[in-house]
Structure formats: C-alpha cells, structure tokens
Design a protein around this motif. Structure first.
Motif, PDB file in Angstrom:
ATOM      1  N   VAL A  17       0.841  -1.204   0.000  1.00  0.00           N
ATOM      2  CA  VAL A  17       0.000   0.000   0.000  1.00  0.00           C
ATOM      3  C   VAL A  17       0.876   1.254   0.000  1.00  0.00           C
ATOM      4  O   VAL A  17       0.580   2.230  -0.701  1.00  0.00           O
ATOM      5  N   ALA A  18       1.968   1.231   0.787  1.00  0.00           N
ATOM      6  CA  ALA A  18       2.881   2.379   0.808  1.00  0.00           C
ATOM      7  C   ALA A  18       3.498   2.592  -0.573  1.00  0.00           C
ATOM      8  O   ALA A  18       3.554   3.719  -1.089  1.00  0.00           O
ATOM      9  N   ALA A  19       3.966   1.501  -1.190  1.00  0.00           N
ATOM     10  CA  ALA A  19       4.574   1.604  -2.518  1.00  0.00           C
ATOM     11  C   ALA A  19       3.553   2.073  -3.555  1.00  0.00           C
ATOM     12  O   ALA A  19       3.866   2.901  -4.424  1.00  0.00           O
ATOM     13  N   ALA A  20       2.329   1.574  -3.465  1.00  0.00           N
ATOM     14  CA  ALA A  20       1.276   1.981  -4.408  1.00  0.00           C
ATOM     15  C   ALA A  20       0.954   3.462  -4.256  1.00  0.00           C
ATOM     16  O   ALA A  20       0.709   4.167  -5.248  1.00  0.00           O
ATOM     17  N   THR A  21       0.952   3.945  -3.023  1.00  0.00           N
ATOM     18  CA  THR A  21       0.714   5.376  -2.784  1.00  0.00           C
ATOM     19  C   THR A  21       1.812   6.215  -3.421  1.00  0.00           C
ATOM     20  O   THR A  21       1.544   7.242  -4.069  1.00  0.00           O
ATOM     21  N   ALA A  22       3.061   5.776  -3.250  1.00  0.00           N
ATOM     22  CA  ALA A  22       4.188   6.505  -3.835  1.00  0.00           C
ATOM     23  C   ALA A  22       4.119   6.507  -5.356  1.00  0.00           C
ATOM     24  O   ALA A  22       4.380   7.535  -6.009  1.00  0.00           O
ATOM     25  N   VAL A  23       3.765   5.372  -5.943  1.00  0.00           N
ATOM     26  CA  VAL A  23       3.641   5.281  -7.405  1.00  0.00           C
ATOM     27  C   VAL A  23       2.575   6.258  -7.894  1.00  0.00           C
ATOM     28  O   VAL A  23       2.754   6.959  -8.903  1.00  0.00           O
ATOM     29  N   ARG A  24       1.473   6.329  -7.164  1.00  0.00           N
ATOM     30  CA  ARG A  24       0.375   7.218  -7.569  1.00  0.00           C
ATOM     31  C   ARG A  24       0.794   8.690  -7.454  1.00  0.00           C
ATOM     32  O   ARG A  24       0.467   9.515  -8.319  1.00  0.00           O
ATOM     33  N   LEU A  25       1.502   9.044  -6.385  1.00  0.00           N
ATOM     34  CA  LEU A  25       1.965  10.425  -6.218  1.00  0.00           C
ATOM     35  C   LEU A  25       2.915  10.827  -7.341  1.00  0.00           C
ATOM     36  O   LEU A  25       2.813  11.931  -7.888  1.00  0.00           O
TER      37      LEU A  25
END
Length: 401
Positions: A17-25
């Motif tokens: 979830v943390a990595a997915a958030t970073a990818v989205r940002l």
C-alpha cells in the motif's frame, strides 16, 4: 512537502500500500520517495527491483530506499559504541556475543527513522512515503522522541555533571575504567536533539499523517484499535484506514461464500469503529502484487477520485478551552475503558496512562500551577477540569478517586 507514514499489523500488506501510494503520487507529477524503515525489508520485492541504503530511482519522479540500519547506527551512535566497546574490554566481556549489546533494543529502527528527517530538510522531494515496521515497533519508534527528550531535559544534565566529577576517581578506583567523556555524552545529547527536530516534522498535522492498513480479520482490527489509541495519546494525526485484500464480487461460489460474509461483517465493524476517518478498500488481486504495473492498479483501486497527497482527515486529539471561568482540557482516547486510565500531575507535567500506554504531557501556559479539580471519561474523551492556581503538588490515581 508531505509525509505519509503507513503502519499496520505484520502481514497486512502495508508495504504494497505504501509503494502503491508513492507510485500514484509520482504519476501525478510529485517528486516522491518511498522508504522502508522495517528491519525486515520487503520494499525491493514489492517494487521488483534492487534497492540499497541510498535512494534509487524506480521510475519517473519516483525514488525508493531500504534504510541501512547498520550504517545509520554507526553514524548516530559511533562514539557511544566505541566507549561501550572499551567498557566491554575492561569488563572482559569482549566476545562476539556482546556486540549485540552495543545498541539497545529498538534503537536500530529509530536510527533508520532519522533518514526521514534528512529527506525532509533536503528539499529534494515533494512527498515522503514511509513503510514502517509492524504496529508495535512503529508506535515505540514514534514515541521515542518525547521520552528521550524528557530524559535529556530533566535527567541528563545531572548525570553529565556527575560523570564529569567522578571520571578521575573512577579510573583509579576501578582499575582503569574510563567513564564516558564529553564526546560520548555530547553524541547522546546531539542525537536526542535531532530526534526532537524529527518530532517537529512528524507532529506537524499540516505535513504528516499516519495511515493504518488493516485486513478484514478480528485480530488485525483489534491491533488497529490499540494503535489508534496510542497515536491519539501521543498527538499523531491518523487521516485514513485502508482495508486491504477484501474479497471482490468475482470471488463467488460456495467455497468463498462464508469468507464473503466474514469480510462484510468485519468491514462494517471497521467503519463503525473508525468513523469519521476516510476508509479505502483494496480487493484481493487475482495475482501477487509485485512490480510497478500491479502497484499502480491497487493504487487506482484504493484511491480513485481521491487526492492521496492531501491530509484526508484531521481531528484535534487535545484541546484546551475556557468554560464557566474554568479551564478544560479534552484528550481523545478511543477504545479505552475508564478503569484503564490513570493520571499523575506534578508541576508542569501531566502523565496520562491508558492501559499499557503512557505519555508525559507538558501543560500549556494557561494551565500551569492549576490542579485538576475533576476528571471525567465519556464517549472516548478524557475531560479534565482545572481549578485555581496554587502551589504545585503531585496528584495521582485512577479516574473517579
């Protein structure tokens, strides 16, 4: 700049979830770094690439880092380790097993968190996403600056003077034992001062928020409640709950029917427990979540239509107001029973214990010298009413005494 800290019980998928958030940002044009401070790193596996102790570019506007706790320990604790090594030699304990004693439990993870401060002041990133250790370790790390800051301000000056006076005598009496010198003591104080600077970043509600990742399971939800209580006690802003791996409608058939009912039941419980926090859902994917395309998929599934960069929710966990000529302080302490609360007021400090969690609060100026006249706990809030100023005295006990 924005700091988003992800935590949750081990195994809930917070790294993904943390990595997915970073990818989205990064996809939305923000210079973003996602960093893992967990001793058991899995961020490289999630991104499907090799990472190290320094930031590595993973995609356009996206960097990733698995913090090297050994290197950070040497950087912040080197002088203390050197003295401890000498002490072990004097005590004839200088075998390999004693090397593990040169860093106190939990300190390596704390040194890793110091990288957050370095990135925050560098100005190189618009957003920092932190994949923290499982919940228990995270809460201990985030509360350390307050605890160590109190120790350095209240106790350390006396210890430092005592050591300085005793150093010449100790060397003679103890047969060559060297007490810590100014370099060692200064290293300890400098480290704690850096922690206090870190705390100014993570306590700033306009910059930093914590997001808790849960699965629709009983034990996970129970731990999330405890985490939320602790985060409120220490004044951290939790701005979202992310439910990961719920069964999607595609998971049909008799085998999954019971699991669907269980997930629906616990999702309703999560919403009842954490309302009005925003709650996001990520379905169980048909394949493992590895690599940028899959991370982008779960980011879209969770945060479609949401500005993931924004502070999604903000409640004041502590407020002070004047009511009927008396000052009133309210502390938000959800999921706590009245019998679990204890108070201790002494001078400028108010110690609040909620079950196993304890915090020393420095009283705001209007409350200095005012004793607690009454204490009430209702609807997840501790309500303290203060009397007129008088000579400070210690009062402690459970609510209702």
């Amino acid at each position: 700049m924005r700091i988003i800290i992800y935590t949750g019980k081990g195994g809930v998928g917070k790294t993904s979830v943390a990595a997915a958030t970073a990818v989205r940002l990064a996809k939305h044009g923000l210079r973003t770094i996602v960093m893992s401070t967990d001793a058991a790193h899995s961020l490289a596996d999630s991104l499907d690439m090799t990472l190290g102790g320094e930031p590595v570019q993973a995609a356009e506007r996206l960097w990733a880092q698995e913090v090297d706790s050994v290197r950070q320990t040497e950087k912040h604790w080197g002088a203390v380790q050197s003295w401890l090594t000498g002490f072990m030699g004097w005590a004839k304990l200088d075998d390999l097993a004693t090397e593990e004693m040169l860093v106190f439990p939990g300190m390596e993870e704390l040194f890793s968190l110091m990288e957050l401060k370095r990135h925050a002041i560098s100005g190189e990133y618009d957003a920092i996403v932190v994949d923290c250790a499982p919940t228990g370790e995270t809460l201990r790390l985030l509360s350390y600056p307050s605890v160590l800051g109190w120790w350095v301000n209240k106790i350390f000056p006396f210890e430092r003077r005592l050591v300085k006076l005793a150093r010449p005598v100790a060397k003679v009496v103890a047969g060559g034992l060297e007490l810590p010198d100014d370099n060692v003591m200064g290293s300890v104080e400098s480290f704690v001062r850096e922690l206090e600077q870190l705390q100014t970043w993570i306590m700033n509600r306009d910059i930093t928020s914590v997001r808790i990742v849960v699965n629709p399971e009983k034990m996970v939800i129970s731990e999330a409640r405890r985490a939320f209580t602790h985060l409120n006690l220490y004044g951290f802003n939790t701005d979202a709950i992310v439910i990961n791996r719920f069964l999607p409608p595609e998971a049909s058939g008799s085998y999954w029917a019971q699991w669907r009912r269980i997930h629906d039941k616990y999702e309703e419980e999560i919403r009842d427990s954490f309302s009005p926090l925003p709650i996001f859902r990520i379905p169980l994917m048909e394949s493992e979540v590895v690599g940028l395309p899959m991370l982008e998929r779960i980011g879209d599934a969770a945060f479609d239509g949401t500005d993931v960069y924004a502070v999604l929710h903000c409640d004041n966990t502590r407020t002070v107001r004047k009511e009927g000529g008396r000052y009133v302080m309210e502390l938000a302490l959800p999921f706590v029973e009245k019998e679990q609360l204890q108070l201790h007021q002494r001078g400028e400090e108010l110690t609040v214990q909620a079950g196993p969690y304890k915090r020393k609060l420095h009283m705001p100026k209007p409350l200095l010298g005012r004793p607690i006249a009454s204490a009430k706990f209702a609807d997840g809030k501790l309500i303290l009413r203060f009397g007129e100023r008088e000579q400070a005295s210690g009062e402690e006990g459970e609510l209702g005494r």
